[in-house]
Design a protein around this motif. Sequence first.
Motif, PDB file in Angstrom:
ATOM      1  N   GLN A   1      28.870  32.348  48.974  1.00 53.02           N
ATOM      2  CA  GLN A   1      29.962  32.863  47.562  1.00 53.02           C
ATOM      3  C   GLN A   1      29.023  32.974  46.558  1.00 53.02           C
ATOM      4  O   GLN A   1      29.374  34.317  45.820  1.00 53.02           O
ATOM      5  N   ILE A   2      27.492  33.458  45.910  1.00 52.20           N
ATOM      6  CA  ILE A   2      26.608  33.586  45.150  1.00 52.20           C
ATOM      7  C   ILE A   2      26.399  35.374  45.487  1.00 52.20           C
ATOM      8  O   ILE A   2      26.324  35.939  44.704  1.00 52.20           O
ATOM      9  N   ARG A   3      26.258  35.540  45.943  1.00 52.58           N
ATOM     10  CA  ARG A   3      25.746  36.497  47.260  1.00 52.58           C
ATOM     11  C   ARG A   3      27.624  37.784  47.241  1.00 52.58           C
ATOM     12  O   ARG A   3      27.372  38.718  46.612  1.00 52.58           O
ATOM     13  N   SER A   4      28.422  36.635  46.758  1.00 51.84           N
ATOM     14  CA  SER A   4      29.956  37.537  47.050  1.00 51.84           C
ATOM     15  C   SER A   4      30.457  38.001  45.762  1.00 51.84           C
ATOM     16  O   SER A   4      29.351  39.393  44.809  1.00 51.84           O
ATOM     17  N   LEU A   5      29.337  37.263  45.087  1.00 53.24           N
ATOM     18  CA  LEU A   5      30.272  37.701  42.901  1.00 53.24           C
ATOM     19  C   LEU A   5      28.481  37.997  42.733  1.00 53.24           C
ATOM     20  O   LEU A   5      28.764  39.462  41.368  1.00 53.24           O
ATOM     21  N   PHE A   6      27.585  37.962  43.302  1.00 54.89           N
ATOM     22  CA  PHE A   6      26.306  39.230  43.123  1.00 54.89           C
ATOM     23  C   PHE A   6      26.956  40.643  43.341  1.00 54.89           C
ATOM     24  O   PHE A   6      26.776  41.287  42.596  1.00 54.89           O
ATOM     25  N   ALA A   7      26.808  40.702  44.756  1.00 49.07           N
ATOM     26  CA  ALA A   7      27.857  42.004  45.012  1.00 49.07           C
ATOM     27  C   ALA A   7      29.149  42.661  43.829  1.00 49.07           C
ATOM     28  O   ALA A   7      28.854  43.910  43.338  1.00 49.07           O
ATOM     29  N   SER A   8      30.108  42.083  43.983  1.00 52.67           N
ATOM     30  CA  SER A   8      30.832  42.671  42.701  1.00 52.67           C
ATOM     31  C   SER A   8      30.205  42.970  41.000  1.00 52.67           C
ATOM     32  O   SER A   8      30.723  43.958  40.411  1.00 52.67           O
ATOM     33  N   ARG A   9      29.331  41.521  40.834  1.00 52.62           N
ATOM     34  CA  ARG A   9      28.953  42.301  39.651  1.00 52.62           C
ATOM     35  C   ARG A   9      28.269  44.081  40.022  1.00 52.62           C
ATOM     36  O   ARG A   9      28.186  44.292  38.707  1.00 52.62           O
ATOM     37  N   ALA A  10      26.324  43.616  40.921  1.00 51.18           N
ATOM     38  CA  ALA A  10      26.219  45.181  40.925  1.00 51.18           C
ATOM     39  C   ALA A  10      27.364  46.586  41.026  1.00 51.18           C
ATOM     40  O   ALA A  10      26.528  47.137  40.986  1.00 51.18           O
ATOM     41  N   GLU A  11      28.418  45.413  42.079  1.00 53.14           N
ATOM     42  CA  GLU A  11      29.200  47.296  42.107  1.00 53.14           C
ATOM     43  C   GLU A  11      30.085  47.472  40.728  1.00 53.14           C
ATOM     44  O   GLU A  11      31.428  48.483  41.290  1.00 53.14           O
ATOM     45  N   GLY A  12      30.617  46.526  39.972  1.00 53.96           N
ATOM     46  CA  GLY A  12      31.608  46.425  39.282  1.00 53.96           C
ATOM     47  C   GLY A  12      32.685  46.648  39.811  1.00 53.96           C
ATOM     48  O   GLY A  12      34.096  46.674  38.930  1.00 53.96           O
ATOM     49  N   LEU A  13      32.714  45.147  40.459  1.00 54.63           N
ATOM     50  CA  LEU A  13      34.466  45.022  41.115  1.00 54.63           C
ATOM     51  C   LEU A  13      34.869  43.508  40.746  1.00 54.63           C
ATOM     52  O   LEU A  13      33.790  42.552  40.043  1.00 54.63           O
ATOM     53  N   PRO A  14      35.974  42.850  40.583  1.00 53.69           N
ATOM     54  CA  PRO A  14      36.292  42.185  39.897  1.00 53.69           C
ATOM     55  C   PRO A  14      36.121  40.654  41.282  1.00 53.69           C
ATOM     56  O   PRO A  14      35.388  41.082  42.389  1.00 53.69           O
ATOM     57  N   ALA A  15      35.586  39.342  40.249  1.00 47.70           N
ATOM     58  CA  ALA A  15      35.237  38.927  41.364  1.00 47.70           C
ATOM     59  C   ALA A  15      35.941  38.198  42.252  1.00 47.70           C
ATOM     60  O   ALA A  15      37.411  37.884  42.185  1.00 47.70           O
ATOM     61  N   LEU A  16      35.865  37.900  43.660  1.00 48.80           N
ATOM     62  CA  LEU A  16      36.778  36.682  44.378  1.00 48.80           C
ATOM     63  C   LEU A  16      36.548  35.804  43.584  1.00 48.80           C
ATOM     64  O   LEU A  16      35.969  34.696  43.508  1.00 48.80           O
ATOM     65  N   PRO A  17      38.384  35.529  43.395  1.00 47.50           N
ATOM     66  CA  PRO A  17      38.238  33.999  42.994  1.00 47.50           C
ATOM     67  C   PRO A  17      37.677  32.452  43.568  1.00 47.50           C
ATOM     68  O   PRO A  17      37.442  31.583  42.868  1.00 47.50           O
ATOM     69  N   ALA A  18      37.940  32.387  45.111  1.00 42.05           N
ATOM     70  CA  ALA A  18      37.160  31.899  46.630  1.00 42.05           C
ATOM     71  C   ALA A  18      35.824  31.875  45.629  1.00 42.05           C
ATOM     72  O   ALA A  18      35.217  30.296  45.635  1.00 42.05           O
ATOM     73  N   ALA A  19      34.658  32.510  45.364  1.00 42.46           N
ATOM     74  CA  ALA A  19      34.068  32.350  45.019  1.00 42.46           C
ATOM     75  C   ALA A  19      33.124  31.732  43.701  1.00 42.46           C
ATOM     76  O   ALA A  19      32.266  31.322  43.148  1.00 42.46           O
ATOM     77  N   LEU A  20      33.839  32.521  42.760  1.00 47.37           N
ATOM     78  CA  LEU A  20      34.071  31.656  41.366  1.00 47.37           C
ATOM     79  C   LEU A  20      34.934  30.248  41.223  1.00 47.37           C
ATOM     80  O   LEU A  20      33.726  29.074  40.887  1.00 47.37           O
ATOM     81  N   ALA A  21      35.254  29.572  41.670  1.00 50.11           N
ATOM     82  CA  ALA A  21      35.950  28.473  42.366  1.00 50.11           C
ATOM     83  C   ALA A  21      34.844  27.345  43.233  1.00 50.11           C
ATOM     84  O   ALA A  21      34.128  26.450  42.453  1.00 50.11           O
ATOM     85  N   ALA A  22      33.885  28.007  44.547  1.00 53.67           N
ATOM     86  CA  ALA A  22      32.533  27.493  44.904  1.00 53.67           C
ATOM     87  C   ALA A  22      31.712  27.408  43.640  1.00 53.67           C
ATOM     88  O   ALA A  22      31.341  25.949  43.908  1.00 53.67           O
ATOM     89  N   VAL A  23      30.943  27.877  42.925  1.00 50.73           N
ATOM     90  CA  VAL A  23      30.161  27.772  42.290  1.00 50.73           C
ATOM     91  C   VAL A  23      30.344  27.391  40.720  1.00 50.73           C
ATOM     92  O   VAL A  23      29.758  25.913  40.631  1.00 50.73           O
ATOM     93  N   ASN A  24      31.568  26.802  40.421  1.00 52.17           N
ATOM     94  CA  ASN A  24      31.781  26.342  39.692  1.00 52.17           C
ATOM     95  C   ASN A  24      32.222  24.737  39.838  1.00 52.17           C
ATOM     96  O   ASN A  24      31.504  23.552  39.098  1.00 52.17           O
ATOM     97  N   ASP A  25      32.518  25.030  41.212  1.00 54.93           N
ATOM     98  CA  ASP A  25      32.403  23.296  41.797  1.00 54.93           C
ATOM     99  C   ASP A  25      31.383  23.033  42.295  1.00 54.93           C
ATOM    100  O   ASP A  25      31.479  21.345  41.958  1.00 54.93           O
ATOM    101  N   ALA A  26      30.394  23.219  42.113  1.00 63.37           N
ATOM    102  CA  ALA A  26      28.777  23.331  43.084  1.00 63.37           C
ATOM    103  C   ALA A  26      28.000  22.806  41.287  1.00 63.37           C
ATOM    104  O   ALA A  26      27.704  21.430  41.190  1.00 63.37           O
ATOM    105  N   MET A  27      28.010  23.029  40.038  1.00 66.00           N
ATOM    106  CA  MET A  27      27.886  22.807  39.030  1.00 66.00           C
ATOM    107  C   MET A  27      28.705  21.235  38.583  1.00 66.00           C
ATOM    108  O   MET A  27      27.989  20.854  37.528  1.00 66.00           O
ATOM    109  N   THR A  28      29.952  21.227  38.701  1.00 68.41           N
ATOM    110  CA  THR A  28      30.289  19.895  38.417  1.00 68.41           C
ATOM    111  C   THR A  28      30.324  19.014  39.587  1.00 68.41           C
ATOM    112  O   THR A  28      30.556  17.609  39.422  1.00 68.41           O
TER     113      THR A  28
END
Length: 202
Positions: free
Chosen positions: A80-107
């Motif tokens: 999921q973090i790899r997906s977010l890094f790829a989105s950021r590096a390529e200037g693409l929107p983040a996948l909602p599932a990846a955002l949800a997974a990272v937020n879930d882990a933090m909380t």
Amino acid sequence: MRIVKEALMEEPALPPAQGEADHLSLALVNSAVALPGGHTADLLGTPARANHWLTERGLAPVDAGMREMCASQLRSLREQIRSLFASRAEGLPALPAALAAVNDAMTRVPTAPLLQWDAKTGPYRATPHPTSAIVDHALATLAADAADLLTSPAAERLTACGSAPCNRYLLRHGRRHWCSTRCGDRARAARAYARRTRPATD
């Protein structure tokens, strides 16, 4: 013979990529390394390897008793973090599932022992199973680090290694787009070979 093969594939002989020393999430993403010949070395491939990886980074004791479910959670967060890094590096929107997974882990990590209720003895406070608590804390730490990196000025330098088949990420310094000297040498050799074998055009 199988044990020898396992030992050889356990650790790729690559130095940490630029930025891993400052960002555990970058080290996490780079813990599955694509190697020439279609091979992959996964430093989280077994519970023992996952435990070792976390221990090396101060996120778990040597005797954490990691189980496959815990290692699987770690590998899932890595993707999921790899997906977010790829989105950021390529200037693409983040996948909602990846955002949800990272937020879930933090909380997921409780800030205090939670209230429990036993049918015979009544209410009491207790922390979760020690191994689960260790893994949840590690996941929260890694997810928070990824969030910090993605929202920092350093995110502008986040890039994928420019030497195929390498799949590691790094924080670019200057024009360098390679995660290691070995990858840089391989990319230069590939370019030189392409120049030598290019057909002459008149």
